[in-house]
Scaffold this motif. Structure first.
Motif, PDB file in Angstrom:
ATOM      1  N   UNK A 241       0.874  -1.144  -0.013  1.00  0.00           N
ATOM      2  CA  UNK A 241      -0.084   0.047  -0.057  1.00  0.00           C
ATOM      3  C   UNK A 241       0.728   1.501   0.058  1.00  0.00           C
ATOM      4  N   UNK A 242       1.562   1.388   0.716  1.00  0.00           N
ATOM      5  CA  UNK A 242       2.760   2.449   0.867  1.00  0.00           C
ATOM      6  C   UNK A 242       3.724   2.488  -0.367  1.00  0.00           C
ATOM      7  N   UNK A 243       3.976   1.581  -0.854  1.00  0.00           N
ATOM      8  CA  UNK A 243       4.517   1.605  -2.387  1.00  0.00           C
ATOM      9  C   UNK A 243       3.967   2.159  -3.227  1.00  0.00           C
ATOM     10  N   UNK A 244       2.633   1.725  -3.504  1.00  0.00           N
ATOM     11  CA  UNK A 244       1.944   2.197  -4.512  1.00  0.00           C
ATOM     12  C   UNK A 244       1.447   3.729  -4.153  1.00  0.00           C
ATOM     13  N   UNK A 245       1.228   4.235  -2.991  1.00  0.00           N
ATOM     14  CA  UNK A 245       0.966   5.609  -2.483  1.00  0.00           C
ATOM     15  C   UNK A 245       2.183   6.507  -2.810  1.00  0.00           C
ATOM     16  N   UNK A 246       3.348   6.138  -2.719  1.00  0.00           N
ATOM     17  CA  UNK A 246       4.525   6.918  -2.890  1.00  0.00           C
ATOM     18  C   UNK A 246       4.829   6.932  -4.489  1.00  0.00           C
ATOM     19  N   UNK A 247       4.475   6.109  -5.448  1.00  0.00           N
ATOM     20  CA  UNK A 247       4.391   6.077  -6.631  1.00  0.00           C
ATOM     21  C   UNK A 247       3.396   7.126  -7.054  1.00  0.00           C
TER      22      UNK A 247
END
Length: 419
Positions: A241-247
């Protein structure tokens, strides 16, 4: 003081000397020379052969008992444990008694900690009594020295309250640090929900509780165009979830506790309450995802999640034992155990935490004030009651031989060495 460090491997990405073995001279707290150097009169010499020299480690998440629970941990013992673990800076959470929620309480901690080799940075409470109902004196605490704001190990339950808090913090670029748990999903569960929890006959706490809260936090950060830091992620789904949000450009950062990188739920088989932490120890797949998140930059930093507890709250049945591990002295060995190399250790313990907080990262270069940690990733040592500097002893690692040792720190023109 004047100091010559010999034969150290400089570990400072972007530095001309990064990865090179060199000598380093410090005069009156400032780095004055790097290269092949010879000892001069009045200079203390230390041979750091085999050691990696980085900017001083910084911990984003530790707890003391002071004020209110000084028998658990006072400021002096916190500093003693932190410096032995290699930390030149520590962010201290506000869950004390009274809660650190005002200008005077922040000043109390700053004044009590002033002058040591390790800098203590209070984190002010987001809400009064950490109840999530009314904002604490955020701006006044910031002016007094609070480095960030958090309700510690209590999640911010009210969505509207958190949204309003983010809007207010934007006014002075304040950082909100949140604990990710949806309480209605978590309930009173004690360990990770899995086949292991069924085997042990205990109610499981699903990773869903963490992931749902993180999803909420991501939406609120994006909506308010504000920055949010998520403390102590522990599940594979959270990393995704955090990876996608950062992207997608959401201004969000996160950290992971060192014990979540090398300990798994299988260690609970004997119901040792020293392994009882929150978030709970997860499975091997979660650990693998956390390590991948560190590698690709999704996870910004590693913290100790240092939680001292008196023996009467730990040496009891698992169900009623308090959560927490003392971790300041064992972060480095746990990262070595997890397979991190020296460069990654320096990035996640020295640079990453400061970038999260928006404060300068000390450089290992001539002309800068020396803020340094010298550590060895192969040296073995025994962690026991004689060298445990915390007032508490709630660590499953006590009595074990560990690999990875801090040799010294230098900060504020002061030297500390692990003898």
């Amino acid at each position: 003081m004047n100091l010559l460090l010999k034969n150290v491997i400089i570990t400072d990405p972007g530095n001309t000397y990064n990865g090179q073995k060199a000598d380093l001279r410090i005069e009156n707290g400032q780095i004055t020379a790097i290269g092949e150097l010879t000892k001069t009169d009045g200079e203390q010499e230390i041979d750091g052969k085999g050691g990696f020299l980085s900017a001083g480690f910084f911990d984003l998440n530790a707890a003391a008992g002071d004020p209110g629970f000084e028998t658990r941990e006072d400021i002096d013992s916190l500093i003693a444990a932190a410096r032995a673990g290699g930390f030149t800076g520590v962010a201290v959470m506000p869950h004390t008694a009274p809660v650190v929620q005002s200008k005077s309480q922040v000043q109390y901690i700053c004044n009590k900690a002033r002058g040591g080799v390790t800098d203590i940075h209070p984190v002010g409470a987001l809400s009064l009594e950490r109840e999530g109902k009314e904002l604490a004196e955020l701006y006044d605490m910031r002016q007094a020295g609070a480095i960030a704001f958090s309700d510690g190990d209590r999640p911010v339950k009210d969505d509207g309250f958190m949204s309003r808090a983010l809007q207010y913090l934007k006014g002075f670029d304040g950082l909100l640090m949140v604990y990710p748990e949806n309480g209605s999903i978590a309930g009173k569960a004690k360990i990770n929900e899995s086949a292991n929890s069924v085997l042990l006959g205990m109610k499981g706490l699903p990773a869903l509780a963490e992931e749902m809260q993180i999803s909420r936090d991501i939406f609120l950060a994006a909506y308010n165009e504000a920055r949010v830091h998520i403390s102590t992620v522990s599940a594979a789904g959270s990393v995704a979830l955090i990876r996608k949000a950062k992207q997608e450009g959401v201004n969000i950062t996160c950290d992971v506790a060192a014990h979540h990188l090398s300990m798994t739920e299988e260690l609970l088989a004997d119901f040792d309450s020293n392994y009882k932490v929150k978030p709970p120890l997860r499975g091997a797949a979660d650990v693998a995802a956390l390590l991948e998140g560190l590698k690709d930059g999704t996870i910004d930093a590693v913290c100790s999640q240092h939680r001292p507890e008196e023996i009467e709250f730990k040496n009891v049945e698992f169900e009623i034992a308090h959560y927490g591990i003392i971790g300041l002295q064992t972060v480095l060995p746990l990262l070595v155990r997890a397979g991190l190399g020296a460069v990654q250790i320096a990035e996640k313990l020295a640079a990453g935490p400061r970038k999260v907080l928006g404060i300068p990262v000390p450089a290992v270069s001539v002309g800068t004030n020396a803020c340094l940690t010298l550590f060895n990733t192969t040296e073995k040592w025994r962690y026991d009651e004689d060298n445990n500097y915390s007032l508490s002893a709630n660590s499953p690692l006590l009595g074990q031989e560990l690999t990875g040792r801090v040799q010294l720190i230098f900060n504020n023109n002061q030297l500390y060495t692990n003898g």
